[in-house]
Design a protein around this motif. Structure first.
Motif, PDB file in Angstrom:
ATOM      1  N   GLU A 121      47.304  31.371  27.322  1.00 58.80           N
ATOM      2  CA  GLU A 121      47.968  32.044  28.423  1.00 58.80           C
ATOM      3  C   GLU A 121      48.470  30.994  29.420  1.00 58.80           C
ATOM      4  O   GLU A 121      48.120  29.813  29.299  1.00 58.80           O
ATOM      5  CB  GLU A 121      47.009  32.994  29.125  1.00 58.80           C
ATOM      6  CG  GLU A 121      46.298  33.985  28.199  1.00 58.80           C
ATOM      7  CD  GLU A 121      47.147  35.199  27.861  1.00 58.80           C
ATOM      8  OE1 GLU A 121      48.321  35.251  28.281  1.00 58.80           O
ATOM      9  OE2 GLU A 121      46.638  36.089  27.166  1.00 58.80           O
ATOM     10  N   TYR A 122      49.189  31.456  30.437  1.00 61.11           N
ATOM     11  CA  TYR A 122      49.733  30.522  31.428  1.00 61.11           C
ATOM     12  C   TYR A 122      48.638  29.721  32.135  1.00 61.11           C
ATOM     13  O   TYR A 122      48.877  28.627  32.622  1.00 61.11           O
ATOM     14  CB  TYR A 122      50.584  31.272  32.465  1.00 61.11           C
ATOM     15  CG  TYR A 122      49.768  32.112  33.404  1.00 61.11           C
ATOM     16  CD1 TYR A 122      49.315  31.593  34.612  1.00 61.11           C
ATOM     17  CD2 TYR A 122      49.416  33.424  33.074  1.00 61.11           C
ATOM     18  CE1 TYR A 122      48.539  32.349  35.461  1.00 61.11           C
ATOM     19  CE2 TYR A 122      48.631  34.185  33.914  1.00 61.11           C
ATOM     20  CZ  TYR A 122      48.197  33.649  35.113  1.00 61.11           C
ATOM     21  OH  TYR A 122      47.415  34.390  35.946  1.00 61.11           O
ATOM     22  N   ARG A 125      43.690  30.123  29.375  1.00 56.65           N
ATOM     23  CA  ARG A 125      42.824  30.969  28.540  1.00 56.65           C
ATOM     24  C   ARG A 125      43.472  31.120  27.171  1.00 56.65           C
ATOM     25  O   ARG A 125      44.693  31.112  27.046  1.00 56.65           O
ATOM     26  CB  ARG A 125      42.709  32.369  29.158  1.00 56.65           C
ATOM     27  CG  ARG A 125      41.754  32.476  30.317  1.00 56.65           C
ATOM     28  CD  ARG A 125      41.747  33.921  30.822  1.00 56.65           C
ATOM     29  NE  ARG A 125      43.034  34.297  31.405  1.00 56.65           N
ATOM     30  CZ  ARG A 125      43.498  35.557  31.462  1.00 56.65           C
ATOM     31  NH1 ARG A 125      42.806  36.552  30.956  1.00 56.65           N
ATOM     32  NH2 ARG A 125      44.659  35.804  32.009  1.00 56.65           N
ATOM     33  N   VAL A 154      52.429  28.724  21.878  1.00 55.12           N
ATOM     34  CA  VAL A 154      52.715  29.388  23.148  1.00 55.12           C
ATOM     35  C   VAL A 154      51.986  28.662  24.286  1.00 55.12           C
ATOM     36  O   VAL A 154      50.799  28.386  24.186  1.00 55.12           O
ATOM     37  CB  VAL A 154      52.294  30.870  23.096  1.00 55.12           C
ATOM     38  CG1 VAL A 154      52.365  31.501  24.484  1.00 55.12           C
ATOM     39  CG2 VAL A 154      53.185  31.633  22.129  1.00 55.12           C
ATOM     40  N   PHE A 155      52.739  28.361  25.316  1.00 54.47           N
ATOM     41  CA  PHE A 155      52.256  27.645  26.500  1.00 54.47           C
ATOM     42  C   PHE A 155      51.677  26.263  26.177  1.00 54.47           C
ATOM     43  O   PHE A 155      50.748  25.809  26.827  1.00 54.47           O
ATOM     44  CB  PHE A 155      51.249  28.487  27.306  1.00 54.47           C
ATOM     45  CG  PHE A 155      51.934  29.384  28.304  1.00 54.47           C
ATOM     46  CD1 PHE A 155      52.659  28.848  29.353  1.00 54.47           C
ATOM     47  CD2 PHE A 155      51.887  30.763  28.174  1.00 54.47           C
ATOM     48  CE1 PHE A 155      53.317  29.663  30.258  1.00 54.47           C
ATOM     49  CE2 PHE A 155      52.553  31.593  29.072  1.00 54.47           C
ATOM     50  CZ  PHE A 155      53.259  31.035  30.116  1.00 54.47           C
ATOM     51  N   ALA A 495      56.760  32.050  39.897  1.00 56.84           N
ATOM     52  CA  ALA A 495      56.663  33.322  40.599  1.00 56.84           C
ATOM     53  C   ALA A 495      55.722  34.301  39.895  1.00 56.84           C
ATOM     54  O   ALA A 495      55.483  34.198  38.703  1.00 56.84           O
ATOM     55  CB  ALA A 495      58.047  33.941  40.722  1.00 56.84           C
ATOM     56  N   TYR A 496      55.207  35.254  40.629  1.00 60.60           N
ATOM     57  CA  TYR A 496      54.402  36.385  40.153  1.00 60.60           C
ATOM     58  C   TYR A 496      53.047  35.975  39.580  1.00 60.60           C
ATOM     59  O   TYR A 496      52.427  36.724  38.860  1.00 60.60           O
ATOM     60  CB  TYR A 496      55.124  37.187  39.051  1.00 60.60           C
ATOM     61  CG  TYR A 496      56.342  37.936  39.485  1.00 60.60           C
ATOM     62  CD1 TYR A 496      56.236  39.269  39.915  1.00 60.60           C
ATOM     63  CD2 TYR A 496      57.591  37.358  39.450  1.00 60.60           C
ATOM     64  CE1 TYR A 496      57.360  39.982  40.290  1.00 60.60           C
ATOM     65  CE2 TYR A 496      58.717  38.067  39.820  1.00 60.60           C
ATOM     66  CZ  TYR A 496      58.602  39.370  40.243  1.00 60.60           C
ATOM     67  OH  TYR A 496      59.717  40.077  40.603  1.00 60.60           O
ATOM     68  N   LEU A 497      52.610  34.762  39.831  1.00 64.73           N
ATOM     69  CA  LEU A 497      51.333  34.344  39.279  1.00 64.73           C
ATOM     70  C   LEU A 497      50.408  33.909  40.403  1.00 64.73           C
ATOM     71  O   LEU A 497      50.829  33.241  41.332  1.00 64.73           O
ATOM     72  CB  LEU A 497      51.515  33.169  38.316  1.00 64.73           C
ATOM     73  CG  LEU A 497      52.264  33.463  37.040  1.00 64.73           C
ATOM     74  CD1 LEU A 497      52.492  32.189  36.282  1.00 64.73           C
ATOM     75  CD2 LEU A 497      51.504  34.459  36.197  1.00 64.73           C
TER      76      LEU A 497
ATOM     77  N   ALA B  66      55.555  37.875  35.257  1.00 63.50           N
ATOM     78  CA  ALA B  66      56.262  36.685  35.717  1.00 63.50           C
ATOM     79  C   ALA B  66      57.353  36.295  34.731  1.00 63.50           C
ATOM     80  O   ALA B  66      57.073  36.148  33.546  1.00 63.50           O
ATOM     81  CB  ALA B  66      55.278  35.533  35.869  1.00 63.50           C
ATOM     82  N   VAL B  69      56.512  33.555  32.426  1.00 67.54           N
ATOM     83  CA  VAL B  69      55.586  33.854  31.342  1.00 67.54           C
ATOM     84  C   VAL B  69      56.323  34.589  30.219  1.00 67.54           C
ATOM     85  O   VAL B  69      56.118  34.327  29.038  1.00 67.54           O
ATOM     86  CB  VAL B  69      54.391  34.687  31.855  1.00 67.54           C
ATOM     87  CG1 VAL B  69      53.500  35.116  30.692  1.00 67.54           C
ATOM     88  CG2 VAL B  69      53.577  33.883  32.857  1.00 67.54           C
ATOM     89  N   LYS B  73      55.576  33.585  26.551  1.00 73.51           N
ATOM     90  CA  LYS B  73      54.731  34.449  25.721  1.00 73.51           C
ATOM     91  C   LYS B  73      55.549  35.706  25.427  1.00 73.51           C
ATOM     92  O   LYS B  73      55.468  36.696  26.137  1.00 73.51           O
ATOM     93  CB  LYS B  73      53.428  34.773  26.446  1.00 73.51           C
ATOM     94  CG  LYS B  73      52.397  35.414  25.534  1.00 73.51           C
ATOM     95  CD  LYS B  73      51.102  35.720  26.268  1.00 73.51           C
ATOM     96  CE  LYS B  73      51.307  36.763  27.355  1.00 73.51           C
ATOM     97  NZ  LYS B  73      50.041  37.246  27.922  1.00 73.51           N
ATOM     98  N   VAL B 179      48.111  40.474  35.531  1.00 76.28           N
ATOM     99  CA  VAL B 179      47.669  39.082  35.647  1.00 76.28           C
ATOM    100  C   VAL B 179      46.524  38.817  34.677  1.00 76.28           C
ATOM    101  O   VAL B 179      46.497  37.814  33.968  1.00 76.28           O
ATOM    102  CB  VAL B 179      47.263  38.763  37.104  1.00 76.28           C
ATOM    103  CG1 VAL B 179      46.477  37.459  37.174  1.00 76.28           C
ATOM    104  CG2 VAL B 179      48.502  38.688  37.986  1.00 76.28           C
ATOM    105  N   THR B 180      45.576  39.785  34.596  1.00 75.34           N
ATOM    106  CA  THR B 180      44.445  39.620  33.687  1.00 75.34           C
ATOM    107  C   THR B 180      44.907  39.619  32.230  1.00 75.34           C
ATOM    108  O   THR B 180      44.357  38.922  31.386  1.00 75.34           O
ATOM    109  CB  THR B 180      43.416  40.747  33.922  1.00 75.34           C
ATOM    110  OG1 THR B 180      43.159  40.819  35.315  1.00 75.34           O
ATOM    111  CG2 THR B 180      42.122  40.473  33.176  1.00 75.34           C
ATOM    112  N   MET B 181      45.939  40.392  31.950  1.00 72.78           N
ATOM    113  CA  MET B 181      46.475  40.434  30.588  1.00 72.78           C
ATOM    114  C   MET B 181      47.207  39.138  30.213  1.00 72.78           C
ATOM    115  O   MET B 181      47.614  38.971  29.075  1.00 72.78           O
ATOM    116  CB  MET B 181      47.436  41.619  30.446  1.00 72.78           C
ATOM    117  CG  MET B 181      46.741  42.978  30.362  1.00 72.78           C
ATOM    118  SD  MET B 181      47.953  44.316  30.411  1.00 72.78           S
ATOM    119  CE  MET B 181      46.971  45.681  29.741  1.00 72.78           C
ATOM    120  N   GLY B 182      47.399  38.264  31.177  1.00 70.81           N
ATOM    121  CA  GLY B 182      48.044  36.994  30.856  1.00 70.81           C
ATOM    122  C   GLY B 182      49.429  36.863  31.469  1.00 70.81           C
ATOM    123  O   GLY B 182      50.233  36.056  31.026  1.00 70.81           O
ATOM    124  N   GLY B 183      49.700  37.684  32.492  1.00 74.24           N
ATOM    125  CA  GLY B 183      50.916  37.474  33.271  1.00 74.24           C
ATOM    126  C   GLY B 183      52.118  38.287  32.870  1.00 74.24           C
ATOM    127  O   GLY B 183      53.144  38.264  33.544  1.00 74.24           O
TER     128      GLY B 183
END
Lengths: 519, 363
Positions: A121-122, A125, A154-155, A495-497, B66, B69, B73, B179-183
Motif C-alpha cells: 500500500e502507499y 503495508r 505496486v508502490f 493529497a487525500y492521505l 487519493a 494511489v 494501485k 484510508v484503512t483500505m489502502g487509500g
C-alpha cells in the motif's frame, strides 16, 4: 593532457568532436548517419582522430549520444522478447500490462505476461505477501521464450522489497545472466507508465549491448583505450555498464545534448536553443544551463510513460526538408531527404528541391553548385520557413519579451541573423556540432524519485535519505562521490492521505571518477 | 439516446479533465477501464434523464481516494460490480441505470464499467457538474436526499455498507475506511429514483464533457487556438494568460493546500495573479481582488494544447490560460454556497458569480 571525444548520432549526421581537458574544442567532424548507425560512428571516430593528430593513447574518455534505442522502438526492430511480471494482485487486474500499446510493437516483444500476488500500500503495508510460487511458475513459462524480464510491483517507489525478491527468484530459476529490469529503478508513481517504461527498458537491453560492443570495437580499432560513457536524456552521462542496464535513459538524449552544447559554446545559460537538423527543428529552453523538462506524460513509440524528457517543440523544418509547389502554393515537408541531402539536394547535384537548396539559391549559405530555382519562389519559401521557426520560438518562450536565442545544428546556417522574438541571435563557433559537444562535456548524473512517509521521520531526514540515494545512483553510474552537487530538489505532498506522505525527487551531477579536470 | 463507443470515451476523458477544475484525478485510468469494458461487452447506452421512468432506480458509481494511489494501485475490476450488487441487494431491487456522481476527473468514466458489464444505460447527468473533494458535495445532498445506503469495496474484496445520518457523516466514515483500505476504493450508491434524477441532477454533463473533449482533440489537429474554442463551447471567461512564477504547497488533514502565483504574459503582462487550490482550483485573485471563486469552475489550460493542468502538475515555468466557467445554479443557492462556497474551504470571501465579477470588462 587527457582528451575526450564526444559523439552524437542524429537522424541525418553523426558528429564527433575532440575536446581538451578544459573542454575546448580541438577538432570536429560531421559524417552522414548510416542505416546501420555503427559504420557512421566508426567513420566519425576515425576522422576526428586523424584530423586532430592527437595520439590515441591521450584520449581518456569517449561519450556517445545515440539514437539506437529510439530507432529500435520507432522502427520496432532488434527488440528483445520480454517476460513481464506484475506484482500487485488482487489489485490492478482491471488494466493488464501492455494495455493501449500499439499492436505491432506489442507483437514485436512477444510478451509472456504473469500477474502475481504481492505489492504494498502507499504506506508500506502489504497488499498481499509476494506469491513466490507464482513467480517461479512464471519463470518456467518464460524459460527459453524471453530474452529479458521486466518486474513491476505496486508502490515499489515506496518499498522495493517485492521487486528485488522476485528478481532473486528469476535469477535462481532462469539463471543470473537473464537481464532483469526493476520498475523502481526506472520510474516513479503511476503503475502503468512506470511498467511501460520498464518493459521498454527490458526490450532494449540487447540493443544497448550491441551499441556498447560496437562502440568499444570502433575505439579499439583506432587504438583508443578510453572509458566509455553514454548520454542520458537529462543532460548527464552514465557509464557504459550502467547504460546496458538502463538503456531507456538514452532515449531523446540527442536534443538534450544539443541544448547543453549550445549553452557551453555560447556561454548563454538561460534562453532558447533552436537546433536545426536535416529533418526537424527542435526548439528547447535553457534554464541554468540544462534543458527545461517536459511536464506532461511522454509518449515513446506510441506508449505512455512518465519518463523525464526535455521540453521540446519539434517542427518539420530541416536542411533536407522537401519543398513542393502545389496549385501555386508552396509547401514545406513534412518529408525530408534526411542524410541523403548530400546526394539528392540540388545544391549537391541531385534532383530534390530542399530548404538547403533554397537558402543556397538566395545566397544565405554556400553549396557545391547554384541550384536553378526561381528567386521569387525561393523568397516565398524562405519567408514561410522563417515564420514557422519564429512561431515555434514564440510558443516555447516563458516570457513575452525577447529572449536570447542560440542557433545550433548543421541546418541552422539556413536561418537569418535576426528572428522575431529574439533579443539577440547567437551563432556560436562550432554550432554545427553542438550536439557532440553536449555529449562530450557531460557530467555524471543520478536521481531518485520516491515516496517518503513523514509519519516516522522528519522532512529533513527524508530529504537527506533521498539525496543519499541519488548520490549512490550517480556513483554507480560512474561519478566521483566527493564532487557531486545537487542540481534539483522537488517535493510534492500527496493529497487525500494521512501521515503526510511526500514525493521527493532529487537530481545530482558531478564529474566522473578519475577525471582530472574540474569538469 | 446515444451510444458511447471508444471514440466517445476518448473525448469524455479529455472533457472530464477540464471539468475537474484541477482535481478529480486523471481520467486516463478511467478511460482504460471503460475501454476495456466496452471492448468486452460492447458500447454503452447513454440516456437523457428525461428517458427515465419516475420510479426507476439509478445507482451512481464512483471511486474514492487519493488520485496518486489510484494511478498506482489500480482496481481489480471486480469492485464496481460488487459495490453495485450490494446496494441492489439492500434495496431488494435491480437498478435500471447507473450514472456518474462527479463529472470532473476519473469518476466520469467509472460507471461505464458497470453499465457495460450489466447492459444497463448510463444517465447523461451527474451530481456536481465538476469535481469536488467530499461525498456530501452533490446536488442530491442539497435537495435533502438522505445518502443511504452506500457501499464501499476495495480490490482485496473487503466490503462495507454505510447507513449514515447525513452526507457529512458519510464523508467522515467513508474517508477513514478508505484510508484503512489502502487509500482507494470503489463506492456505489446511494440509490436515487428517476424522478429525483430529473429534478435534482445536473443534466447533460456527459454530453458537455464530450463536446469539450472533441474541441480540444480537434483543435490540436487543426492548430487553431484551443482555449478560445473552449470558451465558446463552455460559455466560460478568460481570466488571464500567464506563467507560474511560484508554487507553495502544504498538507493539512490529508488535504494539500496551496497557492500558485502567476505573472501575466502578452496583453496581461505586468500584472500578478494568485491561484489558491486545495484538491481543486478554488480562488483566483488579481492583486488581492478576487476575480473567480468556487463553486464556479476554474481551469488552468496549457496555452499550446488547451489541455488542462491538475493542481499536482502546477510548477514553476508553466505557461497557461486560466479560465472560469459558471457553475450550475444549484450551487449558487444559500445551501449550495454553505456546502461548497469559498468559506467552506476556509477563504474569507463572499461568493459572487464569475460573470458578475467580470461584468464591465476584464479584471
Amino acid at each position: 593532457m587527457t582528451y575526450r571525444i564526444g559523439i552524437d548520432v542524429g537522424g541525418t549526421n553523426t558528429d564527433a568532436v575532440l575536446l581538451d581537458d578544459r573542454l575546448r574544442l580541438v577538432t570536429k567532424v560531421k559524417v552522414p548517419t548510416t542505416p546501420d548507425v555503427e559504420t557512421g560512428i566508426c567513420e566519425a571516430l576515425h576522422r576526428v582522430i586523424k584530423d586532430s593528430g592527437v595520439p590515441p593513447e591521450h584520449i581518456g574518455y569517449a561519450m556517445l549520444g545515440t539514437t539506437h534505442c529510439t530507432n529500435a522502438i520507432v522502427e520496432r526492430k532488434r527488440l528483445n522478447r520480454v517476460g513481464i511480471i506484475r506484482i500487485g494482485l488482487p489489485a490492478t487486474t482491471a488494466v493488464p500490462p501492455m494495455t493501449a500499446w500499439p499492436a505491432d510493437l506489442k507483437a514485436e516483444l512477444s510478451p509472456t505476461v504473469a500477474m502475481v500476488k504481492g505489492g504494498v500500500e502507499y504506506d508500506g503495508r502489504m497488499i498481499a505477501p509476494l506469491d513466490e510460487e507464482a513467480v517461479r511458475a512464471a519463470c518456467q513459462k518464460m524459460m527459453e521464450k524471453v530474452d529479458a524480464v521486466a518486474i513491476t510491483s505496486v508502490f515499489s517507489p515506496v518499498s522495493r522489497e517485492h521487486e528485488e525478491r522476485a528478481a532473486a527468484i528469476v535469477a535462481e530459476e532462469m539463471g543470473a545472466d537473464v537481464p532483469v529490469s526493476l520498475s523502481h529503478e526506472i520510474g516513479s508513481i503511476g503503475l502503468l507508465e512506470r511498467e511501460n517504461a520498464t518493459i521498454v527498458n527490458a526490450a532494449l537491453i540487447m540493443t544497448a549491448r550491441t551499441v556498447a560492443e560496437g562502440f568499444r570495437r570502433a575505439l579499439e580499432r583506432e587504438g583508443i583505450r578510453a572509458r566509455l560513457f553514454f548520454g542520458q536524456n537529462d543532460g548527464t552521462l552514465m557509464s557504459v555498464e550502467y547504460a546496458q542496464k538502463y538503456p531507456i535513459r538514452t532515449i531523446a538524449c540527442g536534443p538534450t545534448n544539443s541544448i547543453r552544447g549550445a549553452a557551453h559554446l555560447s556561454g548563454c545559460t538561460d534562453g532558447v536553443v533552436i537546433d536545426v537538423g536535416g529533418t526537424t527543428t527542435d526548439v528547447g529552453v535553457l534554464v541554468r544551463g540544462y534543458p527545461r523538462e517536459s511536464s506532461v506524460a511522454v509518449e515513446i513509440g506510441g506508449i505512455r510513460t512518465h519518463f523525464r524528457m526535455p521540453d521540446l517543440l519539434s517542427v518539420g523544418i530541416g536542411g533536407g526538408t522537401l519543398v513542393r509547389v502545389e496549385n501555386g502554393r508552396v509547401r514545406l515537408g513534412p518529408d525530408s531527404v534526411g542524410y541523403r541531402l548530400v546526394e539528392k539536394g540540388l545544391a549537391f547535384g541531385g534532383d530534390a528541391w530542399t530548404l538547403t537548396d533554397t537558402a543556397v539559391a538566395l545566397g544565405v549559405m554556400k553549396g557545391e553548385r547554384m541550384p536553378l530555382l526561381d528567386r521569387d519562389r525561393c523568397e516565398q519559401v524562405y519567408r514561410l520557413m522563417v515564420a514557422e521557426v519564429e512561431e515555434a520560438l514564440d510558443r516555447m518562450k516563458t516570457q513575452a519579451g525577447p529572449v536570447p536565442v542560440v542557433l545550433v545544428g548543421g541546418g541552422s546556417a539556413m536561418l537569418p541573423e535576426q528572428l522575431a522574438g529574439a533579443s539577440e541571435v547567437i551563432r556560436p563557433d562550432h554550432f554545427e556540432v553542438a550536439n557532440a559537444v553536449g555529449a562530450g562535456i557531460g557530467q555524471i548524473g543520478g536521481q531518485v524519485d520516491r515516496i517518503y512517509s513523514l509519519a516516522d521521520q522528519s522532512r529533513d531526514q527524508a530529504l537527506a535519505e533521498a539525496e543519499e540515494t541519488a548520490r549512490a545512483d550517480a556513483v554507480q553510474a560512474g561519478a566521483d562521490p566527493s564532487r557531486l552537487q545537487v542540481v534539483e530538489v522537488e517535493e510534492i505532498p500527496l493529497a487525500y492521505l494521512p501521515g503526510n506522505a511526500v514525493r521527493i525527487r532529487v537530481k545530482v551531477a558531478g564529474p566522473f571518477k578519475g577525471c582530472a579536470s574540474p569538469f | 439516446m446515444n451510444r458511447l463507443d471508444a471514440q466517445a470515451i476518448e473525448e469524455i476523458a479529455v472533457g472530464a479533465a477540464v471539468l475537474g477544475s484541477g482535481g478529480g484525478g486523471d481520467p486516463y485510468l478511467g478511460k482504460l477501464m471503460a475501454l476495456a469494458a466496452i471492448e468486452r461487452y460492447g458500447p454503452v447506452l447513454c440516456i437523457d434523464p428525461e428517458e427515465l421512468q419516475d420510479d426507476d432506480m439509478v445507482i451512481p458509481l464512483s471511486m474514492i481516494g487519493a488520485p496518486t494511489v489510484v494511478v498506482e494501485k489500480i482496481p481489480s475490476g471486480r469492485e464496481s460490480g460488487q459495490a453495485f450488487a450490494m446496494v441492489e441487494k439492500w434495496c431488494g431491487q435491480t437498478a435500471q441505470a447507473t450514472m456518474p456522481i462527479e463529472i470532473g476527473g476519473v469518476n466520469s468514466l467509472i460507471p461505464i464499467v458497470v453499465a457495460a458489464e450489466r447492459g444497463i444505460p448510463i444517465v447523461d447527468a451527474d451530481g456536481m457538474g465538476r469535481a469536488f473533494p467530499e461525498m456530501q458535495m452533490d446536488t442530491f445532498h442539497l435537495a435533502g436526499i438522505r445518502p443511504y445506503p452506500v457501499s464501499l469495496v476495495d480490490e482485496k474484496g473487503n466490503r462495507m455498507l454505510f447507513e449514515t445520518e447525513d452526507g457529512l457523516w458519510l464523508e467522515a466514515l467513508m474517508r477513514s475506511a478508505t484510508v484503512t483500505m489502502g487509500g482507494t476504493a470503489t463506492t456505489a450508491g446511494f440509490p436515487v429514483t428517476g424522478a429525483q434524477v430529473k429534478t435534482h441532477a445536473i443534466p447533460k454533463t456527459l454530453t458537455q464533457a464530450r463536446q469539450i473533449g472533441r474541441v480540444l482533440l480537434h483543435a490540436r489537429r487543426l492548430s487553431r487556438d484551443p482555449v478560445e474554442q473552449l470558451l465558446e463551447v463552455t460559455g466560460g471567461w478568460m481570466l488571464f494568460r500567464g506563467k507560474v512564477v511560484d508554487v507553495k504547497r502544504r498538507t493539512e488533514g490529508g488535504f494539500v493546500k496551496g497557492t500558485a502565483r502567476f505573472a501575466g504574459t502578452g496583453e496581461w503582462q505586468g500584472r500578478q495573479w494568485c491561484l489558491h487550490f486545495q484538491n481543486e482550483f478554488l480562488v483566483v485573485e488579481r492583486e488581492g481582488i478576487p476575480v473567480a471563486t468556487t463553486p464556479d469552475l476554474i481551469a488552468v489550460l496549457d496555452t499550446e494544447t488547451g489541455m488542462p493542468f491538475t493542481t499536482e502538475r502546477l510548477r514553476y515555468g508553466i505557461r497557461a490560460a486560466v479560465i472560469a466557467m459558471p457553475c450550475h445554479p444549484a450551487w449558487r443557492t444559500e445551501k449550495g454556497l454553505e456546502t461548497v462556497g469559498p468559506r467552506y474551504f476556509g477563504y474569507d470571501l463572499d461568493y459572487v458569480p464569475v460573470e458578475q465579477r467580470l461584468e464591465g470588462g476584464r479584471p
